[in-house]
Design a protein around this motif. Structure first.
Motif, PDB file in Angstrom:
ATOM      1  N   PRO A 128      -2.881  -5.224  -1.039  1.00 39.31           N
ATOM      2  CA  PRO A 128      -3.972  -4.399  -0.502  1.00 39.31           C
ATOM      3  C   PRO A 128      -5.176  -4.409  -1.434  1.00 39.31           C
ATOM      4  CG  PRO A 128      -2.255  -3.010  -1.436  1.00 39.31           C
ATOM      5  CD  PRO A 128      -1.745  -4.414  -1.517  1.00 39.31           C
ATOM      6  N   PRO A 129      -6.362  -4.155  -0.882  1.00 37.89           N
ATOM      7  CA  PRO A 129      -7.564  -4.094  -1.716  1.00 37.89           C
ATOM      8  C   PRO A 129      -7.393  -3.024  -2.798  1.00 37.89           C
ATOM      9  CG  PRO A 129      -8.074  -3.694   0.618  1.00 37.89           C
ATOM     10  CD  PRO A 129      -6.608  -3.872   0.522  1.00 37.89           C
ATOM     11  N   GLY A 130      -7.892  -3.321  -3.975  1.00 37.07           N
ATOM     12  CA  GLY A 130      -7.867  -2.334  -5.052  1.00 37.07           C
ATOM     13  C   GLY A 130      -6.491  -2.112  -5.632  1.00 37.07           C
ATOM     14  N   ASP A 131      -5.576  -3.060  -5.428  1.00 37.57           N
ATOM     15  CA  ASP A 131      -4.236  -2.891  -5.995  1.00 37.57           C
ATOM     16  C   ASP A 131      -4.343  -2.751  -7.516  1.00 37.57           C
ATOM     17  OD1 ASP A 131      -1.141  -3.498  -5.086  1.00 37.57           O
ATOM     18  OD2 ASP A 131      -1.534  -4.003  -7.187  1.00 37.57           O
ATOM     19  N   GLN A 175       0.850  -1.203   0.000  1.00 33.32           N
ATOM     20  CA  GLN A 175       0.000   0.000   0.000  1.00 33.32           C
ATOM     21  C   GLN A 175       0.881   1.247   0.000  1.00 33.32           C
ATOM     22  OE1 GLN A 175      -3.811  -0.211   0.752  1.00 33.32           O
ATOM     23  NE2 GLN A 175      -3.392   1.556  -0.579  1.00 33.32           N
ATOM     24  N   SER A 188      -6.198  -8.809  -5.590  1.00 34.01           N
ATOM     25  CA  SER A 188      -6.275  -8.778  -4.138  1.00 34.01           C
ATOM     26  C   SER A 188      -7.531  -9.462  -3.658  1.00 34.01           C
ATOM     27  CB  SER A 188      -6.256  -7.332  -3.639  1.00 34.01           C
ATOM     28  OG  SER A 188      -7.323  -6.625  -4.203  1.00 34.01           O
ATOM     29  N   ASN A 189      -7.370 -10.713  -3.270  1.00 36.96           N
ATOM     30  CA  ASN A 189      -8.442 -11.329  -2.503  1.00 36.96           C
ATOM     31  C   ASN A 189      -7.809 -11.825  -1.230  1.00 36.96           C
ATOM     32  OD1 ASN A 189      -7.387 -14.026  -3.069  1.00 36.96           O
ATOM     33  ND2 ASN A 189      -8.058 -13.574  -5.158  1.00 36.96           N
ATOM     34  N   LYS A 190      -8.607 -12.450  -0.412  1.00 35.14           N
ATOM     35  CA  LYS A 190      -8.146 -12.788   0.929  1.00 35.14           C
ATOM     36  C   LYS A 190      -6.918 -13.706   0.908  1.00 35.14           C
ATOM     37  CE  LYS A 190     -10.993 -16.097   3.451  1.00 35.14           C
ATOM     38  NZ  LYS A 190     -10.446 -17.109   2.630  1.00 35.14           N
ATOM     39  N   SER A 239      -4.436 -13.765  -1.390  1.00 34.74           N
ATOM     40  CA  SER A 239      -3.384 -13.430  -2.345  1.00 34.74           C
ATOM     41  C   SER A 239      -2.265 -12.642  -1.686  1.00 34.74           C
ATOM     42  CB  SER A 239      -3.960 -12.674  -3.534  1.00 34.74           C
ATOM     43  OG  SER A 239      -4.544 -11.483  -3.094  1.00 34.74           O
TER      44      SER A 239
END
Ligand code: HEM
Ligand SMILES: *[C@@H]1O[C@H](CO)[C@@H](O)[C@H](O)[C@H]1NC(C)=O
Ligand SMILES: *[C@@H]1O[C@H](CO)[C@@H](O)[C@H](O)[C@H]1NC(C)=O
Ligand SMILES: *[C@@H]1O[C@H](CO)[C@@H](O)[C@H](O)[C@H]1NC(C)=O
Ligand SMILES: *[C@@H]1O[C@H](CO)[C@@H](O)[C@H](O)[C@H]1NC(C)=O
Ligand SMILES: *[C@@H]1O[C@H](CO)[C@@H](O)[C@H](O)[C@H]1NC(C)=O
Length: 754
Positions: free
Chosen positions: A293-296, A225, A301-303, A305
């Motif tokens: 991070p989410p939205g990479d 991030q 990005s899932n739980k 990865s």
């Protein structure tokens, strides 16, 4: 003689030089293959009770099996992939960071030790239903025995210096006995030193901030991030350095590879639960995956990865338990495989066996081994690495030409020689210079034998690097003020100074130049224009590509590119190029690595304290809030974005905080890194008994000749390049014009005539 290959089943058969050398332990315990079960007798009392060696030995045997099996499994997995040419970017990093030779013995001993103590503690806990320190259970004799059988004791036993020949004339390859009072100071395969104590989550070993533990009331942000938000730039946004050449950048990497190499453990599988680090996102030694991070913008990005990553190997007896190895507290420490001294160990090797291999022992001429299959228009190329697994077979994948010929990796004193082609060109240049010197010295002194020629040429080369780093390079990085106040005249040898490389130097400060790398490797023709036959290459297509040196015009176009093209300038809104942040070690389609994330992950792996702790260490102000941080960084927006991620300036990862600072005048680092880098080089100089200016090392006339040596002349003497700037670190301009090589002074070797 023992058949070493049969005793080290997890090592490639190619040659023990490049892989493992047997430890005492392996000799002793290869016969004890029967697995002892490590169980604590139920009647034993916990604290203070002497458990005796049978238990310890059975725990050791079990630990040994776990470690050996994990190494074997990992090696087979890696070789499988290399052979099938499906090397992923993190495989490439792992292969790059593989411990070899004596380093491998050091890492293996440490793994045996840590796993034995882990098992012991687990078993005791299982029986007594409470947590205990291994130290509570072990007598001094037990501990000594454990140190003996793991091979850890051998690593700290003081070596004999009296029997070493020419101790006052030449460096040992490992730099053991440079310091006569404390012979391992600055030697290869010793711990990095700490200038501030480590801050692990559990106080001993757990990476900083990993158990979702708050630090100074804030959780640490995900490194990826931070990389996405702070380091991102586009190639179009790259700003070129108005003054300094790209040679400054790559000379930095070249120089770093003289000073530090932090090995991984060879295992890709968790020791405690057998998980394969490539297939799991769990933090479990030695896996230290980088979450996405989410939205990479690039990575899924899932739980489940993450980018697989690996911890640096611990030093024997540090980290896992409270086991005390002579110093306390006993926090996890990391190993430096290289000598701390400026001795060009990246040319000669930091271990005896490799050093011997790199020499041409067929002739008695003191030469280094060179390639016997290929030349660069008649000039020497580096020899190939005899390992049969070839991760440098990248040509077909990169060019998409299925018939293209592959070449093996090159071999040099440092294992990272193939990491990029600019670095490879510098390695090649200096090997040629060694051989040129050896031939000249033989003309002057026909009676000298090969050993003397090799050592005298090596000694001159070591002095070169000290001159180039202190007189030329560091001034460009640290600026004139720091040079004057902190690195002025040579004050003389001080045996009480520890020259060892500091953890913070290798893990953070000296990585500053990752932000000075251009997104391409320039290649220029004889007129210093874009080479039409072999044009500049995007950086991400120049990783592990020795074939480009062999088949694409040799090193001249690369060296011309380094001296005639500018470095990237590190500016606060254009920090790291995508070649490193989004395409690191990308060979076609696999998930590429992010060097920014790796740098921050590494500082957490090593437990380095945060930004303000280091500012305090350097006597600099410690910003407490956004306003103060904005003043230090001279940038409101950046301060706000940093605090959005970190909450407090205290927690900013040291590498990131360092590279975010505005540059000192005339230099290319901010005040924090200027302090840390100057401090390291001052110690390297003061603590080196064989520093070139220390009286008695060279004769006064030799020293005078050496002080006029130039990198430009080395380029003239060893390439087909005919015009160079006098200062190759500065951009070519009216003030620093190209001049013909015959105007550049040659090294006067007459002071070496005997
Ligand atoms: C194309 C250029 C470069 C690439 C691809 C590269 C890549 C890397 C990688 C992958 C690592 C290991 C990261 C980890 O901790 O997992 C590393 C470490 C490092 N890099 Fe670079 N780097 C480059 C140039 C440079 C330059 C120009 C410098 C410095 C002046 C530098 C200094 C360092 C240092 C000091 C380390 C730590 C070495 C150790 O102790 O193991 N690098 N680099
Ligand atoms: C280990 O020993 C130290 C000192 O004897 C003690 O302070 C610490 O609490 C112990 N840790 C555990 C897990 O028992
Ligand atoms: C460990 O090795 C040293 C040196 O070989 C020896 O003197 C010592 O007695 C050994 N200790 C134990 C407990 O085995
Ligand atoms: C970098 O990322 C930030 C935050 O996501 C974004 O605002 C900025 O535009 C990006 N910069 C570049 C050059 O992509
Ligand atoms: C390689 O060539 C094949 C066949 O021409 C093509 O389908 C493929 O997309 C190419 N791959 C790359 C990476 O250029
Ligand atoms: C080389 O150095 C020697 C003394 O060491 C000196 O006598 C000689 O004049 C020098 N030669 C040149 C060309 O400078």
């Amino acid at each position: 003689m023992l058949d070493t290959t049969s005793l080290t089943p997890d090592l490639p058969r190619a040659s023990e030089v490049f892989t493992g050398i047997l430890t005492d332990t392996e000799m002793i315990f290869s016969v004890l293959l029967v697995l002892g079960v490590c169980l604590v007798p139920a009647h034993s009392k916990p604290a203070g009770e002497y458990l005796g060696s049978p238990l310890l030995q059975s725990c050791f045997r079990e630990a040994k099996k776990i470690v050996d099996d994990a190494y074997k499994y990992s090696r087979e997995e890696s070789l499988k992939r290399v052979r099938k040419e499906v090397v992923s970017p993190h495989d490439a990093l792992r292969l790059l960071k593989q411990p070899r030779g004596d380093t491998r013995s050091a890492v293996r001993s440490a793994d045996y030790m840590a796993q034995t103590l882990r098992l012991l503690q687990e078993r005791v806990h299982h029986v007594h239903k409470r947590s205990l320190n291994a130290t509570d259970l072990l007598s001094d004799v037990d501990l000594q025995m454990l140190a003996n059988i793991t091979g850890c004791a051998a690593r700290v036993r003081p070596p004999q210096c009296r029997t070493t020949p020419n101790l006052n004339k030449y460096r040992t390859i490992t730099s053991v006995c440079n310091n006569l009072n404390n012979p391992r100071l600055g030697a290869s395969n010793t711990p990095f030193t700490r200038w501030l104590p480590a801050q692990y989550d559990d106080g001993i070993s757990q990476p900083t901030g990993f158990k979702n533990q708050k630090i100074n009331n804030f959780l640490l942000p995900l490194v990826r991030q931070v990389s996405n938000n702070i380091l991102n730039t586009t190639d179009a946004g790259v700003v070129s350095d108005p003054e300094y050449s790209l040679l400054v950048t790559f000379f930095g990497q070249w120089n770093d590879h003289d000073l530090s190499f932090t090995p991984f453990s060879p295992s890709i599988r968790s020791f405690s639960n057998g998980l394969n680090c490539d297939e799991s996102c769990e933090n479990s030694e030695p896996c230290i995956p980088i979450p996405i991070p989410p939205g990479d913008p690039r990575l899924p990005s899932n739980k489940d990865s993450c980018i697989p990553a690996f911890r640096s190997a611990p030093v024997c007896g540090t980290g896992y338990s409270a086991y005390n190895f002579g110093g306390d507290p006993n926090k996890r420490e990391q190993i430096n495989s290289l000598t701390a001294f400026l001795d060009l160990s990246q040319v000669y090797g930091s271990e005896e066996k490799l050093a011997q291999f790199l020499r041409d022992l067929n002739s008695d001429a003191g030469l280094l081994r060179v390639n016997t299959e290929f030349t660069d228009n008649g000039r020497e190329l580096l020899p190939f690495n005899p390992l049969n697994a070839n991760m440098c077979a990248t040509r077909r994948r990169i060019t998409n030409d299925t018939n293209a010929k592959e070449v093996p990796c090159f071999i040099a004193g440092d294992g990272r020689v193939d990491e990029n082609t600019a670095l490879t060109s510098l390695h090649t240049l200096f090997v040629r210079e060694h051989n040129r010197l050896a031939r000249q010295l033989k003309k002057l002194n026909p009676r000298w034998d090969g050993e003397t020629l090799y050592q005298e040429a090596r000694k001159i080369m070591g002095a070169y690097t000290q001159v180039f780093v202190f007189r030329d390079y560091l001034a460009h990085i640290l600026g004139p003020d720091v040079m004057r106040t902190q690195l002025g005249r040579y004050p003389g040898y001080n045996p009480n100074i520890d020259p060892s490389i500091a953890n913070v130097f290798a893990t953070a400060a000296y990585r500053f130049a990752h932000l000075a790398i251009q997104p391409f490797i320039p290649r220029l023709d004889a007129n210093n224009r874009e080479n039409s036959q072999f044009p500049s290459v995007p950086l991400f297509k120049a990783f592990f590509t020795p074939w480009r040196v062999v088949y694409e015009g040799g090193i001249d176009p690369l060296i011309r590119g380094l001296i005639n093209r500018p470095a990237k300038l590190n500016v606060q809104d254009h920090m790291m190029v995508d070649a490193l942040r989004e395409k690191l070690f990308m060979f076609v389609q696999h998930l590429a690595l992010d060097l920014g994330s790796l740098n921050m992950q590494r500082s957490r792996d090593h437990g380095l304290p945060g930004y303000n702790a280091w500012r305090r260490f350097c006597g600099l102000s410690q910003p407490k809030n956004q306003e103060e941080l904005a003043r230090v960084l001279n940038n409101n927006v950046l301060a706000r974005r940093l605090l959005q991620l970190y909450g407090t300036p205290d927690n900013i990862d040291i590498w990131l905080g360092g590279v975010a600072e505005p540059l000192v005048p005339g230099g290319r680092v901010g005040p924090l890194f200027a302090c840390l880098i100057a401090g390291q080089f001052q110690r390297i100089r003061l603590g080196d008994r064989l520093w070139y200016e220390n009286p008695g090392v060279f004769t006064p006339s030799q020293r005078a000749a050496l002080s006029t040596a130039t990198l430009s002349r080395i380029i003239c003497d060893n390439t087909g390049i005919t015009s160079v700037p006098r200062d190759p670190f500065n951009i070519v301009s009216n003030r620093n014009p190209l001049v013909f090589c015959n105007n550049i002074r040659s090294l006067n070797l007459s002071a070496w005539r005997e």
